[in-house]
Structure formats: C-alpha cells, structure tokens
Design an enzyme around this catalytic site. Structure first.
Site, PDB file in Angstrom:
ATOM      1  N   LYS A 284       0.855  -1.191   0.000  1.00 48.25           N
ATOM      2  CA  LYS A 284       0.000   0.000   0.000  1.00 48.25           C
ATOM      3  C   LYS A 284       0.890   1.239   0.000  1.00 48.25           C
ATOM      4  CE  LYS A 284      -2.952   2.841   2.875  1.00 48.25           C
ATOM      5  NZ  LYS A 284      -3.912   2.964   3.982  1.00 48.25           N
TER       6      LYS A 284
ATOM      7  N   GLY B  43     -11.622   7.325   6.225  1.00 49.85           N
ATOM      8  CA  GLY B  43     -12.772   8.181   6.434  1.00 49.85           C
ATOM      9  C   GLY B  43     -14.031   7.480   6.899  1.00 49.85           C
TER      10      GLY B  43
END
EC number: 2.8.1.10
Lengths: 86, 268
Positions: free
Chosen positions: B100, B188
């Site tokens: 990532k 989020g």
C-alpha cells in the site's frame, strides 16, 4: 626494522585486542568490538529468529548475507519490523 | 458471491483492515478474525533496540501464512521515503510485492501528496511491486495511477482517522465508472453505514482502521463492518429501486378495500 615492528604491532592489535567502533543503529550511537558481522550484531541484540529486515548504509542486506557483511566504524544500520498500522 | 481479485489473487472478503491503535495484539487478532478480513495492513518501523527477546511481534500474531499482509508507507512525506520503506518491507516479508503506497502532504490533514504519489508509484511499478495506492478522490489522478500500473486505486472517503464518512460520493462514482482495476475506499469510514454506502456505490472493497480500533467495542464493530460490506455489496449487485418523489406506490394492493373511506382529496 622499525616497519617490521610496526607491522607486527598492527597485526597483534588486529588479532588479539578487539578494537572499539561506533555504529549508528536506528539513529542511536552504539559501541561494539570489531570485527563484527551483521549476523553477530543481530545475535548480540537478541534479534536472531525475529522477523526483521536490515538496511546497511542505505542498502538492504538480504538475510542470506548477514554473516558475510562485516561492519565498520561509523556504519549506519536500520533494523525494522512490522508494527500495527493502517 | 464473486470474489475480489487484486493482482490476479482472489479474496472472498471485501473488507481490508488496518492493525493500528488496538489495545494489544490479542484485541488486534480478535478484531481481524471478527472482520473476516484477508488483507491486513501493517506499518514498517524501527525495532526497539534492547527489547526483551520474548516481546511479541505482530507477524507472530498475524502470520503471513494466514493473511495477505499489506505493508504501508504511513508517515512518509516524500516519494523517496515511501520507496525506501517498501523495499525494506519486501525484504521483511520474503519478497512479497503487494504493497500500500501512501505519500502524505500535510501533517494536520494527512491529505495525500498526489504528485509525490505518482512519482513513487512509477518507481515501485518499475521495480516489480504490485501497488495499491492511496489517493485523493480526484478522478484524473486515479486514472493516471491506473495507467502507471497500480493494481488497485484507493481514494479517500474523507480524511484519515476522521470518521467523517463519504463526503463526495459523486467523485467516487466517477472513479469507479472509469477504473478497470479494483477501487477500494480507504480512509474516512466512521461506522457500518458508511461502509455499506461505499459498497452500494460500486466500490470493490473498503479499507479501514480507526473506525474499528477506536470503536467502544472494536471486535463488535469489526463484525458490524463485515456485515455492512457484505450487505452493501449485495445491494449493489441487486440494483436498488429508483428514487421517486411524488410517485408513492403502496406495497399492499389498492383493490379489495372494505373500509370504504377514501381520503377527501380523492373526491375533489
């Protein structure tokens, strides 16, 4: 004759009296006796059999080369692990 | 249900879980199990020199033999630092190349530096990494990252750790419509409904950490997220009914009423 004495003295020092060297490990200055390989350092730090990776002066040292990589005065090492993170 | 395929490998779970901020490794492990996640993110940090030899290691708790570990570049603010971190991660994980990438641009917001992200992605792809890339919800940057060769695009729903949910579903929709690689909402998500909404939009997966780890009961929230991601995926595949205002249509038959009284408006 003087050179021979000096040479003998140097060899003697190399073989019989361990030389002190400074290493920077994970940003901290540490003192070790030379000669020292990466593998020996890992053992001194009790990190053998641990899941770690090592960067030596900015280059990765593969685990297979821990024994042959000899450390020198002023070398910088980063020893890393996986930790929790997103 | 059809699996999530990333870089040629199939995963039955579409929830990707971070391993930060848990109370201890036991809670980390329990949350991962409750979430059903198969892809688990980890960070790369200096080892604690002088630690006791029997101090537990995250990789002992979550062994690479059982999970796909996804090393991240959290905390990296330059392309160079991110690339350096992932090279070390690949060595740590015996050549594992799925990573990532995130390159941050600001300490206060943790907003990604997309220019540096693109720069790092180019280097990593060239070096054979399979890059899942965290980015803003900008469809043009998302397209560029896909063209570079990233194997998954991971736009933020809102800021990392904010729990603010999906702030711009329309941008995510455009990214999803354009992408040929999996789109995974990363960052989020605050609660289960956020994860379900992301999946209903057509995202291929959701990656989260704080929403689970900072819940009052992380293990229970991990379970909730698992269900939300599955429910959202099924709803997306099922295809929702169209929204219509002023066209109310009762679910029960209008015929056969025996009470006889109609609403006064019907006679006027």
């Amino acid at each position: 004759m003087l050179e021979w004495v000096a040479l003998f003295d140097r060899l003697f020092c190399l073989w019989f009296s361990p030389k002190n060297m400074q290493l920077i490990i994970n940003g901290q200055q540490q003192s070790y006796d030379s000669p020292l390989s990466v593998q020996q350092l890992v053992e001194k730090l009790s990190l053998q059999n641990k899941r770690i990776a090592i960067e030596y002066n900015g280059e990765i040292v593969p685990r297979s080369r821990f024994s042959e990589q000899i450390l020198n005065e002023g070398d910088q090492l980063e020893i890393i692990v996986a930790v929790g993170g997103g | 249900m059809e699996p999530l395929v990333i870089a040629g490998k199939s995963y039955s779970s579409r929830l990707l879980l971070g391993t930060g901020k848990y109370r201890d490794f036991a809670e980390t492990r329990a949350a991962v199990e409750a979430s059903g996640s198969q892809i688990i993110t980890v960070a790369i940090r200096r080892t604690n020199i002088g630690q006791s030899p029997d101090e537990p290691n995250l990789l002992d708790v979550l062994p690479p033999s059982q999970f796909t570990l996804l090393p991240n570049t959290a905390g990296c603010y330059t392309a160079e630092d991110a690339v350096r971190t992932l090279r070390l991660a690949r060595e740590l994980l015996d050549g594992h190349s799925l990573v990532k990438l995130e390159v941050l641009g600001d300490q206060k917001t943790l907003f990604p530096d997309v220019a540096a992200t693109v720069e790092a992605a180019k280097i990593l792809v060239k070096e054979g990494f399979q890059v899942m890339v965290y980015t803003s919800d900008d469809p043009i940057i998302a397209r560029q990252l896909e063209e570079i060769g990233c194997v998954a695009i991971m736009p933020l729903a809102s800021l990392i750790g904010s729990g603010m949910g999906i702030l711009n579903p329309w941008n995510l929709q455009i990214i999803i419509d354009n992408a040929k690689v999996p789109v995974i909402v990363d960052a989020g998500v605050g609660t289960a409904s956020d994860a379900a909404i992301a999946m209903e939009l057509g995202c291929d997966g959701v990656l989260m950490n704080t929403a689970v780890a900072s819940a009052h009961n992380p293990v229970l929230m991990a379970s909730a997220m698992r269900k939300a991601v599955e429910a959202g995926r099924e709803a997306y595949l099922a295809g929702r009914m169209p929204k219509k205002i002023y066209r109310a249509s009762p679910s029960s038959p209008a015929e056969g009423m025996f009470t006889g009284t109609q609403h006064p408006a019907a006679n006027s």
